[in-house]
Design a protein around this motif. Sequence first.
Motif, PDB file in Angstrom:
ATOM      1  N   ASP A  81     116.412 -21.629  -2.396  1.00 39.42           N
ATOM      2  CA  ASP A  81     115.811 -20.341  -2.463  1.00 39.42           C
ATOM      3  C   ASP A  81     114.290 -20.746  -2.201  1.00 39.42           C
ATOM      4  N   ASP A  82     113.502 -20.157  -1.600  1.00 39.40           N
ATOM      5  CA  ASP A  82     112.065 -20.187  -1.391  1.00 39.40           C
ATOM      6  C   ASP A  82     111.144 -20.035  -2.537  1.00 39.40           C
ATOM      7  N   GLU A  83     111.746 -18.976  -3.164  1.00 35.68           N
ATOM      8  CA  GLU A  83     111.010 -18.470  -4.542  1.00 35.68           C
ATOM      9  C   GLU A  83     110.974 -19.624  -5.511  1.00 35.68           C
ATOM     10  N   VAL A  84     112.160 -20.255  -5.701  1.00 34.35           N
ATOM     11  CA  VAL A  84     112.404 -21.381  -6.486  1.00 34.35           C
ATOM     12  C   VAL A  84     111.533 -22.452  -6.012  1.00 34.35           C
ATOM     13  N   ARG A  85     111.580 -22.818  -4.518  1.00 33.50           N
ATOM     14  CA  ARG A  85     110.811 -23.782  -4.142  1.00 33.50           C
ATOM     15  C   ARG A  85     109.210 -23.542  -4.357  1.00 33.50           C
ATOM     16  N   LYS A  86     108.801 -22.556  -4.111  1.00 32.93           N
ATOM     17  CA  LYS A  86     107.212 -22.228  -4.493  1.00 32.93           C
ATOM     18  C   LYS A  86     106.893 -22.504  -6.092  1.00 32.93           C
ATOM     19  N   THR A  87     107.819 -22.002  -6.884  1.00 32.49           N
ATOM     20  CA  THR A  87     107.573 -22.435  -8.379  1.00 32.49           C
ATOM     21  C   THR A  87     107.547 -23.493  -8.683  1.00 32.49           C
ATOM     22  N   GLU A  88     108.612 -24.507  -8.059  1.00 28.35           N
ATOM     23  CA  GLU A  88     108.713 -25.984  -8.161  1.00 28.35           C
ATOM     24  C   GLU A  88     107.512 -26.616  -7.653  1.00 28.35           C
ATOM     25  N   TYR A  89     107.106 -26.314  -6.415  1.00 32.57           N
ATOM     26  CA  TYR A  89     105.930 -27.086  -5.676  1.00 32.57           C
ATOM     27  C   TYR A  89     104.678 -26.532  -6.498  1.00 32.57           C
ATOM     28  N   ASN A  90     104.463 -25.493  -7.064  1.00 37.86           N
ATOM     29  CA  ASN A  90     103.158 -25.234  -7.720  1.00 37.86           C
ATOM     30  C   ASN A  90     103.091 -26.121  -8.982  1.00 37.86           C
ATOM     31  N   GLU A  91     104.126 -26.436  -9.708  1.00 39.37           N
ATOM     32  CA  GLU A  91     104.321 -27.157 -10.785  1.00 39.37           C
ATOM     33  C   GLU A  91     104.031 -28.469 -10.497  1.00 39.37           C
ATOM     34  N   LEU A  92     104.700 -29.133  -9.308  1.00 34.30           N
ATOM     35  CA  LEU A  92     104.471 -30.675  -8.950  1.00 34.30           C
ATOM     36  C   LEU A  92     103.016 -30.803  -8.500  1.00 34.30           C
ATOM     37  N   LEU A  93     102.094 -29.799  -7.979  1.00 34.23           N
ATOM     38  CA  LEU A  93     100.955 -30.013  -7.469  1.00 34.23           C
ATOM     39  C   LEU A  93     100.194 -29.872  -8.739  1.00 34.23           C
ATOM     40  N   SER A  94     100.628 -29.324  -9.563  1.00 34.82           N
ATOM     41  CA  SER A  94      99.500 -29.283 -10.916  1.00 34.82           C
ATOM     42  C   SER A  94      99.829 -30.516 -11.771  1.00 34.82           C
ATOM     43  N   THR A  95     100.771 -31.245 -11.415  1.00 40.24           N
ATOM     44  CA  THR A  95     101.089 -32.738 -12.381  1.00 40.24           C
ATOM     45  C   THR A  95     100.921 -33.913 -11.675  1.00 40.24           C
ATOM     46  N   ASP A  96     101.189 -34.118 -10.400  1.00 37.15           N
ATOM     47  CA  ASP A  96     101.131 -35.188  -9.620  1.00 37.15           C
ATOM     48  C   ASP A  96     100.394 -35.169  -8.393  1.00 37.15           C
ATOM     49  N   LYS A  97      99.733 -36.188  -7.852  1.00 36.91           N
ATOM     50  CA  LYS A  97      98.952 -36.318  -6.824  1.00 36.91           C
ATOM     51  C   LYS A  97      99.858 -37.258  -5.658  1.00 36.91           C
ATOM     52  N   VAL A  98      99.854 -36.699  -4.673  1.00 36.31           N
ATOM     53  CA  VAL A  98     100.686 -37.436  -3.351  1.00 36.31           C
ATOM     54  C   VAL A  98      99.552 -37.402  -2.288  1.00 36.31           C
ATOM     55  N   LYS A  99      99.275 -38.639  -1.905  1.00 34.89           N
ATOM     56  CA  LYS A  99      98.480 -38.975  -0.774  1.00 34.89           C
ATOM     57  C   LYS A  99      99.092 -39.617   0.461  1.00 34.89           C
ATOM     58  N   LEU A 100      98.925 -39.415   1.720  1.00 36.94           N
ATOM     59  CA  LEU A 100      99.273 -40.191   2.798  1.00 36.94           C
ATOM     60  C   LEU A 100      98.533 -41.252   2.810  1.00 36.94           C
ATOM     61  N   LYS A 101      98.693 -42.596   2.589  1.00 32.84           N
ATOM     62  CA  LYS A 101      97.930 -43.634   3.105  1.00 32.84           C
ATOM     63  C   LYS A 101      97.703 -44.042   4.424  1.00 32.84           C
ATOM     64  N   ASP A 102      98.850 -44.172   5.198  1.00 34.20           N
ATOM     65  CA  ASP A 102      99.344 -44.396   6.371  1.00 34.20           C
ATOM     66  C   ASP A 102     100.318 -44.232   7.100  1.00 34.20           C
ATOM     67  N   ILE A 103     100.545 -44.277   8.263  1.00 38.24           N
ATOM     68  CA  ILE A 103     101.964 -44.137   8.838  1.00 38.24           C
ATOM     69  C   ILE A 103     102.407 -45.605   9.212  1.00 38.24           C
ATOM     70  N   VAL A 104     103.297 -46.278   8.907  1.00 35.35           N
ATOM     71  CA  VAL A 104     104.071 -47.461   9.046  1.00 35.35           C
ATOM     72  C   VAL A 104     104.682 -47.725  10.319  1.00 35.35           C
ATOM     73  N   SER A 105     105.575 -46.582  10.573  1.00 31.43           N
ATOM     74  CA  SER A 105     106.438 -46.513  11.952  1.00 31.43           C
ATOM     75  C   SER A 105     106.736 -45.262  12.132  1.00 31.43           C
ATOM     76  N   ILE A 106     107.284 -45.133  13.532  1.00 30.22           N
ATOM     77  CA  ILE A 106     107.923 -43.768  13.812  1.00 30.22           C
ATOM     78  C   ILE A 106     109.114 -44.437  14.522  1.00 30.22           C
ATOM     79  N   LYS A 107     110.344 -43.931  14.327  1.00 29.91           N
ATOM     80  CA  LYS A 107     111.563 -44.264  14.928  1.00 29.91           C
ATOM     81  C   LYS A 107     112.394 -42.973  15.370  1.00 29.91           C
TER      82      LYS A 107
END
Length: 142
Positions: free
Chosen positions: A70-96
């Motif tokens: 359910d997209d509404e559940v996703r929205k709620t969960e994503y907002n919560e995750l974004l407020s508690t954890d930071k995720v950053k892309l450092k680099d792309i290692v490979s593409i297969k």
Amino acid sequence: MNKRIKLILGGALLVVAFTVFIFSYGNSSTNASQASDKEIESILRSFFKSIDDKNVDNMIDNTIDIRFSDDEVRKTEYNELLSTDKVKLKDIVSIKKIDDNNYIVTANINTKDNGDIINEFPVTLDEEKWKVIIGQDYIPNN
């Protein structure tokens, strides 16, 4: 030229024209689903930009999250995750490339909770749109 030779040449020309049409049509529809490594990299970078920008709607539009139906559940969960954890892309290692519609991108990411980690992100063509599959490493609490 006699009539028989004209018929044979006409038939051969028709076969060649039909073959060219089939190969041209087949290649153009195949190319629509194929992506270059740069395009696949761009899709993953766009996903992480959505995280940086805290753009939950864009995150939902550009991913398939197997943890939620359910997209509404996703929205709620994503907002919560974004407020508690930071995720950053450092680099792309490979593409297969798995096939014309599926790729695996291996990336070095950094999270507040786990530090630097290497993670695989499947990217798939879903209804003519490339999407990042997330949640595949999720283990539910029992």
